[in-house]
Write an enzyme that holds these catalytic residues in place. Structure first.
Site, mmCIF file in Angstrom:
data_model
loop_
_atom_site.group_PDB
_atom_site.id
_atom_site.type_symbol
_atom_site.label_atom_id
_atom_site.label_comp_id
_atom_site.label_asym_id
_atom_site.label_seq_id
_atom_site.Cartn_x
_atom_site.Cartn_y
_atom_site.Cartn_z
ATOM 1 N N ASN A 12 0.969 -1.435 0.114
ATOM 2 C CA ASN A 12 0.118 0.083 -0.121
ATOM 3 C C ASN A 12 0.733 1.283 0.027
ATOM 4 O O ASN A 12 1.638 1.537 1.100
ATOM 5 C CB ASN A 12 -0.872 -0.090 1.156
ATOM 6 C CG ASN A 12 -1.751 1.358 1.371
ATOM 7 O OD1 ASN A 12 -1.900 1.969 0.516
ATOM 8 N ND2 ASN A 12 -2.191 1.709 2.684
ATOM 9 N N LYS A 14 -0.085 4.196 -0.266
ATOM 10 C CA LYS A 14 -0.538 5.488 0.304
ATOM 11 C C LYS A 14 -0.415 6.630 -0.758
ATOM 12 O O LYS A 14 -0.333 6.402 -1.898
ATOM 13 C CB LYS A 14 0.007 5.786 1.494
ATOM 14 C CG LYS A 14 0.275 4.613 2.708
ATOM 15 C CD LYS A 14 0.619 4.954 4.142
ATOM 16 C CE LYS A 14 0.709 3.804 4.796
ATOM 17 N NZ LYS A 14 0.346 3.778 6.088
ATOM 18 N N HIS A 102 -9.290 1.411 5.180
ATOM 19 C CA HIS A 102 -7.875 1.289 6.048
ATOM 20 C C HIS A 102 -8.112 2.240 6.951
ATOM 21 O O HIS A 102 -8.868 3.180 6.916
ATOM 22 C CB HIS A 102 -7.073 2.209 4.899
ATOM 23 C CG HIS A 102 -5.605 2.237 5.278
ATOM 24 N ND1 HIS A 102 -5.039 2.820 6.144
ATOM 25 C CD2 HIS A 102 -4.518 1.002 5.067
ATOM 26 C CE1 HIS A 102 -3.876 2.690 6.372
ATOM 27 N NE2 HIS A 102 -3.571 1.499 5.850
ATOM 28 N N GLU A 104 -6.591 4.736 8.116
ATOM 29 C CA GLU A 104 -6.464 6.196 7.631
ATOM 30 C C GLU A 104 -7.563 6.734 6.944
ATOM 31 O O GLU A 104 -8.089 7.768 7.357
ATOM 32 C CB GLU A 104 -4.968 6.225 6.710
ATOM 33 C CG GLU A 104 -3.928 6.280 7.468
ATOM 34 C CD GLU A 104 -2.502 5.534 6.776
ATOM 35 O OE1 GLU A 104 -2.558 5.833 5.547
ATOM 36 O OE2 GLU A 104 -1.845 5.153 7.552
ATOM 37 N N GLU A 174 -5.095 -4.784 11.007
ATOM 38 C CA GLU A 174 -3.970 -3.749 11.126
ATOM 39 C C GLU A 174 -4.158 -2.971 12.422
ATOM 40 O O GLU A 174 -5.008 -1.987 12.632
ATOM 41 C CB GLU A 174 -4.106 -2.862 10.060
ATOM 42 C CG GLU A 174 -4.012 -3.347 8.650
ATOM 43 C CD GLU A 174 -3.334 -2.352 7.789
ATOM 44 O OE1 GLU A 174 -2.277 -2.498 7.043
ATOM 45 O OE2 GLU A 174 -3.859 -1.644 7.168
ATOM 46 N N GLY A 180 2.670 2.496 10.392
ATOM 47 C CA GLY A 180 3.672 3.658 10.048
ATOM 48 C C GLY A 180 4.413 3.935 11.295
ATOM 49 O O GLY A 180 5.034 5.003 11.583
ATOM 50 N N SER A 220 3.857 -1.917 10.202
ATOM 51 C CA SER A 220 5.130 -2.166 10.258
ATOM 52 C C SER A 220 5.754 -3.328 9.913
ATOM 53 O O SER A 220 6.825 -3.883 10.663
ATOM 54 C CB SER A 220 5.788 -1.679 11.673
ATOM 55 O OG SER A 220 5.152 -0.332 11.841
HETATM 56 C C1 PEP Z 1 -0.437 0.295 5.708
HETATM 57 O O1 PEP Z 1 -0.267 1.123 5.043
HETATM 58 O O2 PEP Z 1 -1.565 -0.359 5.663
HETATM 59 C C2 PEP Z 1 0.376 -0.324 6.856
HETATM 60 C C3 PEP Z 1 0.584 -1.160 7.361
HETATM 61 O O3 PEP Z 1 1.574 0.764 6.915
HETATM 62 P P1 PEP Z 1 3.091 0.381 7.552
HETATM 63 O O4 PEP Z 1 3.460 -0.804 6.858
HETATM 64 O O5 PEP Z 1 3.938 1.533 7.254
HETATM 65 O O6 PEP Z 1 3.072 0.231 8.882
#
Ligand code: PEP
Length: 260
Positions: A12, A14, A102, A104, A174, A180, A220
């Protein structure tokens, strides 16, 4: 017993990578991945909307077996929704996977469970595969509310979906505090919550759907922790943000089987 589910590793991006950078990243990724990788793992990239046509053309012209994904879509087919993109527009660009809900989008753009559910159903109607994201905040976790939050989001996100459709879709667990931040759930904790996700699907849609649905962990994921996460019985893949922006790092995650 080995899992019957094919792993899916999704990147992803973003709001990163313009279409030139996106082309370079996918080209580099394709130089790093081998036929053995594609035989063992499904891989998808989810660039910003402005890159999708360029990446579609690259994947098709060079026969690269990476699936094209999107990060978001609207649930309506057309209309006065300035700035939005309809599911059928993505399907026309050969998009296979679309992320829905997601954290975000939920936190920054106010998407609630009802909207996420409408998106999941609209994505399925357009014959693409939703990646439904669920996860708890740090406060919810500290208050012991992880299981309730996650199972509630799974039930709400999949309301009205047929069990045969549930079997083919993807759910990404998640934890919001891990996205992040560089903090990752321990493999045991990630497994425990992914098992809750699967048990929720079993309760709502039956054992067959639960056995078939693919569950990703996201938060992460890096080359150094992907192997331990992927070794968990209820983790069938990873949704990767930051580490997917770099083709080498992302390839090492896809190649977790070889150790890092
Ligand atoms: C994501 O964008 O869904 C995500 C898990 O980001 P990151 O791997 O940077 O934590």
């Amino acid at each position: 017993m080995p899992s019957p589910r094919r792993p899916l590793i999704s990147g992803n991006w973003k709001m990163h990578h313009n279409h030139f950078e996106a082309i370079q990243t996918v080209q580099k990724l394709s130089y790093r991945l081998t036929n053995d990788d594609y035989e063992a793992v499904d891989v998808s990239v989810h660039p910003p909307f402005t890159d999708i046509r360029s990446i579609q053309t690259l994947l098709q012209s060079e026969n690269i077996p990476i699936a094209l994904g999107a990060q978001h879509c609207h649930f309506e087919e057309k209309g006065a929704f300035t700035g939005e993109v309809a599911p059928s527009m993505l399907a026309k660009l050969d998009v296979t996977y679309v992320i829905a809900g997601h954290s975000e989008r939920r936190e920054v753009f106010g998407e609630d469970d009802e909207m996420v559910n409408k998106k999941v159903r609209a994505i399925l109607k357009a014959e693409m595969t939703p990646i439904l994201c669920v996860g708890e905040t740090l406060d919810e976790r500290d208050a012991g509310g992880t299981d309730d939050k996650v199972s509630g989001q799974v039930r709400a996100g999949l309301a009205g979906v047929k069990k045969e459709q549930v079997a083919g879709l993807v759910i990404a667990y998640e934890p919001i505090w891990a996205i992040g931040t560089g903090r990752t759930a321990t493999p045991d904790d990630a497994q425990t919550t992914c098992a809750v996700v699967r048990a929720t699907v079993a309760d709502a849609f039956g054992a067959d759907a639960a056995a078939a649905v693919r569950i990703q962990y996201g938060g992460s994921v890096k080359p150094g922790n992907a192997g331990d996460l992927m070794a968990q019985p209820d983790i069938d893949g990873a949704l990767v943000g930051g580490a997917s922006l770099d083709a080498d790092e992302f390839a090492r995650i896809v190649q977790w089987r070889m150790g890092d």
